[in-house]
Every structure is written in structure tokens, then in C-alpha cells.
Design a protein around this motif. Structure first.
Motif, PDB file in Angstrom:
ATOM      1  N   LEU A 104      60.990 -32.057  42.694  1.00 42.63           N
ATOM      2  CA  LEU A 104      60.664 -31.416  41.429  1.00 42.63           C
ATOM      3  C   LEU A 104      61.872 -30.662  40.894  1.00 42.63           C
ATOM      4  N   ASP A 105      62.159 -30.858  39.627  1.00 39.56           N
ATOM      5  CA  ASP A 105      63.248 -30.170  38.943  1.00 39.56           C
ATOM      6  C   ASP A 105      62.617 -29.146  38.014  1.00 39.56           C
ATOM      7  N   ASP A 106      62.594 -27.879  38.454  1.00 42.42           N
ATOM      8  CA  ASP A 106      61.931 -26.836  37.670  1.00 42.42           C
ATOM      9  C   ASP A 106      62.586 -26.618  36.320  1.00 42.42           C
ATOM     10  N   GLU A 107      63.905 -26.669  36.274  1.00 43.84           N
ATOM     11  CA  GLU A 107      64.605 -26.403  35.021  1.00 43.84           C
ATOM     12  C   GLU A 107      64.314 -27.480  33.982  1.00 43.84           C
ATOM     13  N   GLY A 108      64.267 -28.718  34.432  1.00 47.35           N
ATOM     14  CA  GLY A 108      64.003 -29.806  33.498  1.00 47.35           C
ATOM     15  C   GLY A 108      62.553 -30.215  33.418  1.00 47.35           C
ATOM     16  N   TRP A 109      61.689 -29.565  34.218  1.00 51.12           N
ATOM     17  CA  TRP A 109      60.268 -29.898  34.282  1.00 51.12           C
ATOM     18  C   TRP A 109      60.105 -31.393  34.520  1.00 51.12           C
ATOM     19  N   ARG A 110      60.832 -31.901  35.516  1.00 51.10           N
ATOM     20  CA  ARG A 110      60.770 -33.322  35.832  1.00 51.10           C
ATOM     21  C   ARG A 110      60.364 -33.516  37.284  1.00 51.10           C
ATOM     22  N   ALA A 111      59.600 -34.553  37.535  1.00 57.06           N
ATOM     23  CA  ALA A 111      59.246 -34.957  38.888  1.00 57.06           C
ATOM     24  C   ALA A 111      59.860 -36.328  39.129  1.00 57.06           C
ATOM     25  N   LEU A 112      60.603 -36.454  40.223  1.00 59.37           N
ATOM     26  CA  LEU A 112      61.293 -37.698  40.542  1.00 59.37           C
ATOM     27  C   LEU A 112      60.732 -38.286  41.827  1.00 59.37           C
ATOM     28  N   ALA A 113      60.312 -39.538  41.771  1.00 61.96           N
ATOM     29  CA  ALA A 113      59.827 -40.260  42.936  1.00 61.96           C
ATOM     30  C   ALA A 113      60.853 -41.327  43.286  1.00 61.96           C
ATOM     31  N   ASP A 114      61.568 -41.109  44.400  1.00 63.06           N
ATOM     32  CA  ASP A 114      62.677 -42.001  44.771  1.00 63.06           C
ATOM     33  C   ASP A 114      63.647 -42.165  43.611  1.00 63.06           C
ATOM     34  N   GLY A 115      63.884 -41.078  42.896  1.00 65.41           N
ATOM     35  CA  GLY A 115      64.838 -41.083  41.794  1.00 65.41           C
ATOM     36  C   GLY A 115      64.276 -41.533  40.466  1.00 65.41           C
ATOM     37  N   HIS A 116      63.031 -41.996  40.444  1.00 63.75           N
ATOM     38  CA  HIS A 116      62.413 -42.449  39.196  1.00 63.75           C
ATOM     39  C   HIS A 116      61.666 -41.290  38.532  1.00 63.75           C
ATOM     40  N   ASP A 117      61.987 -41.028  37.269  1.00 62.52           N
ATOM     41  CA  ASP A 117      61.324 -39.954  36.529  1.00 62.52           C
ATOM     42  C   ASP A 117      59.880 -40.354  36.247  1.00 62.52           C
ATOM     43  N   LEU A 118      58.931 -39.543  36.708  1.00 59.16           N
ATOM     44  CA  LEU A 118      57.522 -39.851  36.485  1.00 59.16           C
ATOM     45  C   LEU A 118      57.075 -39.546  35.060  1.00 59.16           C
ATOM     46  N   GLU A 119      57.930 -38.867  34.299  1.00 60.37           N
ATOM     47  CA  GLU A 119      57.648 -38.543  32.892  1.00 60.37           C
ATOM     48  C   GLU A 119      56.307 -37.808  32.751  1.00 60.37           C
ATOM     49  N   LEU A 120      56.193 -36.732  33.504  1.00 65.14           N
ATOM     50  CA  LEU A 120      54.970 -35.931  33.478  1.00 65.14           C
ATOM     51  C   LEU A 120      54.936 -35.021  32.265  1.00 65.14           C
ATOM     52  N   THR A 121      53.738 -34.744  31.802  1.00 63.48           N
ATOM     53  CA  THR A 121      53.566 -33.685  30.813  1.00 63.48           C
ATOM     54  C   THR A 121      53.736 -32.336  31.508  1.00 63.48           C
ATOM     55  N   ALA A 122      53.828 -31.266  30.713  1.00 66.33           N
ATOM     56  CA  ALA A 122      53.986 -29.929  31.298  1.00 66.33           C
ATOM     57  C   ALA A 122      52.793 -29.579  32.188  1.00 66.33           C
ATOM     58  N   VAL A 123      51.590 -29.942  31.763  1.00 62.37           N
ATOM     59  CA  VAL A 123      50.396 -29.642  32.554  1.00 62.37           C
ATOM     60  C   VAL A 123      50.402 -30.437  33.852  1.00 62.37           C
ATOM     61  N   GLU A 124      50.740 -31.721  33.782  1.00 62.41           N
ATOM     62  CA  GLU A 124      50.785 -32.555  34.983  1.00 62.41           C
ATOM     63  C   GLU A 124      51.833 -32.047  35.964  1.00 62.41           C
ATOM     64  N   PHE A 125      52.991 -31.635  35.433  1.00 65.75           N
ATOM     65  CA  PHE A 125      54.035 -31.104  36.299  1.00 65.75           C
ATOM     66  C   PHE A 125      53.559 -29.849  37.002  1.00 65.75           C
TER      67      PHE A 125
END
Length: 228
Positions: free
Chosen positions: A137-158
Motif C-alpha cells: 500500500l502506498d499511503d501517499e498515492g492512495w494506491r494498492a499494488l499487487a505484484d506491482g500491478h495498480d489495483l486502481e482502488l477508490t479512496a473508500v476501497e483503499f
């Protein structure tokens, strides 16, 4: 232990509180005692202890209600519950509400101190950057990466994923998750939580079709269960 480790002891029996406090002090902890349930949330609003040692049976607000509210407002604050009620339903209810551990009376104060140290070690490991089995999880970018792939979560999902990943194996009720989803305490239905979880699972499955890391707990809620 660091000198800034303060344990909040919420216990209505003064002799028990003092005994535990003496052992805490002897092991390098600072401690503060509250005897009435109604004083706990206001105190926590102004102070930041390292852990709460919380009795189940209290005058005023009871321990289970307090545990639920603490977990909703301060999800990272560790809670260990104390009780003389040994029925299995009470044990399970306490843990499902988010307690990190559960100790039955009568107990050895040495055991309490040992449990506190163990919970603090686990808690501090969870405060590190969240990376687990290829999921980061990248808190600053609000991104979740699965094996380097951005899951493109919404803020709520993150936020949902982050809360659950901070406490692997802990069961979160829908009400608890709603408190983390919407900080403005808007009124939403339990189905809203289910919908966000469904979308979160779908995005994870697009990268990891064989892995199920967000588990349903029938009649209770959801938990993040990393692979063994």
C-alpha cells in the motif's frame, strides 16, 4: 520498553489496578488508571497511550461498548480486555469487537505484562509500511499494488483494505468498517459495505484469480486473511 510507553488501565477495582500498575512500573512502563467507563473516551481524546488494558465490567459504559468505540475511533490503538466472565460467548464477542487479546481473572500480573509486551510488538510490526505477500500500500498515492500491478482502488476501497491489512485475521463488523469508510459519519446501509467489499475482491481477483485474501465471516463481517 521506551519511556514514552504509557498503558491506560481501565479497572474499577482499585487493588487490582494498583497491583497491575506496580508491575507495569517495575517493567519500565508509565501507567494511568481510570475506574469509570464514562471517563475513557474523553481521556483518550486528549491523551495517546500505547495500549489500553480494559476491564469488561465497569460502572457507566461497559468494556465491550468501549472496545467497539475505541476500535472505531482509534483503529491502531491496541486493546487487551480483562474479565471475570469466562463464558465462551463473551470471549468471542470481545475479540470480534476488535480486542487484541483477552485475559481472564484471576490472573498473574506477570502474565498481564508479558501479554502487553507481546501485543505491543505485534502492533509495532503492523505500523511499518504495509507490504504482505506481494501486496503493498502506498499511503501517499492512495494506491494498492499487487505484484506491482495498480489495483486502481477508490479512496473508500483503499481505506477498507488498509484497515483490514493493519490487523490480519481480525474480524471487522460492517459497522466498524463503515466508521472507517466515511469519516463524516453519514448514514449508509450494511449493503453499502458489502458492495465495496465485492468490488475490492473483484479488483484483487483480476490480478490474483486463485487467491482469496478478504474473507467473509458469517453473521459478523469481514477480515483480511493473508496466505500462510
Amino acid at each position: 520498553m521506551p519511556p514514552d510507553d504509557t498503558i491506560l488501565v481501565v479497572e474499577d477495582e482499585p487493588k487490582i489496578a494498583q497491583l497491575v500498575g506496580d508491575y507495569l512500573a517495575g517493567n519500565g512502563f508509565a501507567w494511568h488508571h481510570l475506574a469509570h467507563g464514562d471517563t475513557v473516551i474523553p481521556w483518550l481524546g486528549e491523551q495517546t497511550p500505547s495500549l489500553v488494558l480494559l476491564d469488561l465490567m465497569l460502572p457507566g459504559t461497559d468494556g465491550l461498548t468501549l472496545c467497539r468505540e475505541i476500535r472505531a475511533r482509534w483503529p491502531a490503538l491496541p486493546v487487551i480486555m480483562l474479565t471475570a466472565r469466562v463464558e465462551e460467548v463473551d470471549r468471542l464477542l470481545g475479540l470480534e469487537l476488535g480486542a487484541d487479546d483477552y485475559i481472564c481473572k484471576p490472573f498473574s500480573p506477570r502474565e498481564v505484562v508479558a501479554r502487553i509486551k507481546a501485543v505491543l510488538r505485534r502492533s509495532r510490526a503492523q505500523d511499518a509500511p504495509v507490504v504482505e505477500n506481494g501486496l503493498s500500500l502506498d499511503d501517499e498515492g492512495w494506491r494498492a499494488l499487487a505484484d506491482g500491478h495498480d489495483l486502481e482502488l477508490t479512496a473508500v476501497e483503499f481505506q477498507l483494505l488498509r484497515v483490514m491489512m493493519q490487523a490480519p485475521g481480525r474480524i471487522f463488523s460492517r459497522d466498524q468498517l463503515m466508521d472507517h469508510m466515511y469519516r463524516d459519519h453519514r448514514v449508509v446501509s450494511e449493503r453499502t459495505v458489502d458492495s465495496h467489499i465485492k468490488k475490492l475482491r473483484k479488483k484483487i481477483a483480476e490480478v490474483w484469480p486463485e487467491r482469496e485474501i478478504i474473507r467473509s465471516v458469517y453473521g459478523v463481517g469481514y477480515k483480511y486473511q493473508p496466505e500462510e
